[in-house]
Design an enzyme around this catalytic site. Structure first.
Site, short mmCIF file in Angstrom:
data_model
loop_
_atom_site.label_atom_id
_atom_site.label_comp_id
_atom_site.label_asym_id
_atom_site.label_seq_id
_atom_site.Cartn_x
_atom_site.Cartn_y
_atom_site.Cartn_z
N ASP A 94 0.86 -1.19 0.00
CA ASP A 94 0.00 0.00 0.00
C ASP A 94 0.90 1.24 0.00
O ASP A 94 1.41 1.65 1.03
CB ASP A 94 -0.91 -0.02 1.23
N ALA A 95 1.09 1.80 -1.19
CA ALA A 95 1.99 2.94 -1.35
C ALA A 95 1.30 4.16 -1.96
O ALA A 95 1.75 5.28 -1.80
CB ALA A 95 3.18 2.54 -2.22
N LYS A 96 0.21 3.92 -2.70
CA LYS A 96 -0.57 4.99 -3.33
C LYS A 96 0.30 5.94 -4.13
O LYS A 96 0.15 7.16 -4.10
CB LYS A 96 -1.40 5.76 -2.29
N ARG A 97 1.21 5.36 -4.90
CA ARG A 97 2.13 6.15 -5.70
C ARG A 97 1.40 6.81 -6.88
O ARG A 97 0.44 6.27 -7.41
CB ARG A 97 3.26 5.29 -6.24
#
Length: 275
Positions: A94-97
């Site tokens: 979960d990085a939401k890049r």
């Protein structure tokens, strides 16, 4: 089908579970006996993983919790541990890049080479060329933010675009244009079951990462009814804090408490599936 979607479907079946266990380590909430241990984050997450692996369809480490503690090496070790001992369970980083193509290529390498994740969450705000580098990894998945679980998501996600809210436009665009190799999923919050149902109608059987139950208060029966596929699957319903920091009952250690809450959550999801 991709390697990620194959693995996810197998985990749904093998563990009879749509529960995704989030790994959000917070030093202030860790058990007292771990507070001063040099590798406390690794030890804590390993305990959670071992206690819940037979109840989960995926594990979702949130990269910010590790980076803020300068614990990226411990995150690598956790991902390696999952790969070695639970290779059948997908890792969703979960990085939401979300950044331009050249930078996105480096973020993709971070997720898929350094951490060896099966999937990574990404932000669609900068358009397809910011997501395309993740899709170059044909056996991995990009899970695109769509209708997020936080109240402030409505500030943008409900904007009217040609007669439909922006989150529906994102869902349709990902399903019809970006998902050419079956690599995409969407993030849709459990806190908005009506919108979850609308997204499911748009995207068919595409996997959905569904945060918002547990500490955020999403309703499990409403979530399952709104988001399941015709086969009764299609979701990774995430719970993080409610499992990680479950209050131990008399005689329980933290991992036993986490297992108890994970089992209760998995079974509640399955009761809703059967209803």
């Amino acid at each position: 089908m991709t390697a990620f979607t194959d693995k996810l479907a197998a985990a749904w079946s093998a563990n009879d579970s749509l529960l995704c266990v989030g790994l959000d380590p917070d030093m202030e909430k860790l058990p007292e006996q771990l507070q001063w241990e040099p590798n406390a984050i690794y030890t804590f997450c390993k305990g959670i993983i071992d206690a819940t692996a037979d109840l989960a369809c995926a594990f979702k480490p949130q990269i910010a919790y590790f980076a803020a503690l300068r614990a990226e090496e411990q995150l690598e070790a956790i991902c390696n541990y999952l790969r070695e001992y639970y290779p059948h369970i997908p890792i969703v980083l979960d990085a939401k890049r979300g950044d331009i193509g050249a930078t996105a290529e480096q973020y993709a390498r971070e997720a898929f080479e350094r951490y060896r994740a099966d999937a990574v969450t990404v932000n669609p705000y900068m358009g397809f060329d910011s997501v395309a580098p993740y899709l170059e990894w044909k056996d991995r998945s990009a899970i695109v933010l769509c209708r997020t679980s936080n109240p402030g998501g409505s500030d943008l996600q409900f904007l009217n675009i040609d007669g439909q809210p922006l989150y529906q436009h994102v869902a349709r665009m990902v399903a019809e244009k970006w998902n050419t190799n079956g690599q995409c999923g969407l993030v849709v919050g459990a806190t908005f079951p009506k919108e979850l149902e609308q997204v499911r109608a748009i995207v068919g059987d595409m996997p959905l990462l569904v945060p918002g139950i547990g500490a955020q208060g999403g309703d499990i029966p409403a979530t399952v009814t709104a988001g399941r596929t015709a086969a009764g699957a299609g979701m990774m319903i995430n719970s993080s804090r409610a499992i990680l920091y479950a209050k131990p009952a008399a005689g329980e250690e933290y991992a036993q408490a986490a297992r108890r809450v994970a089992l209760e959550t998995r079974d509640a999801i399955n009761r809703a599936r059967a209803a």
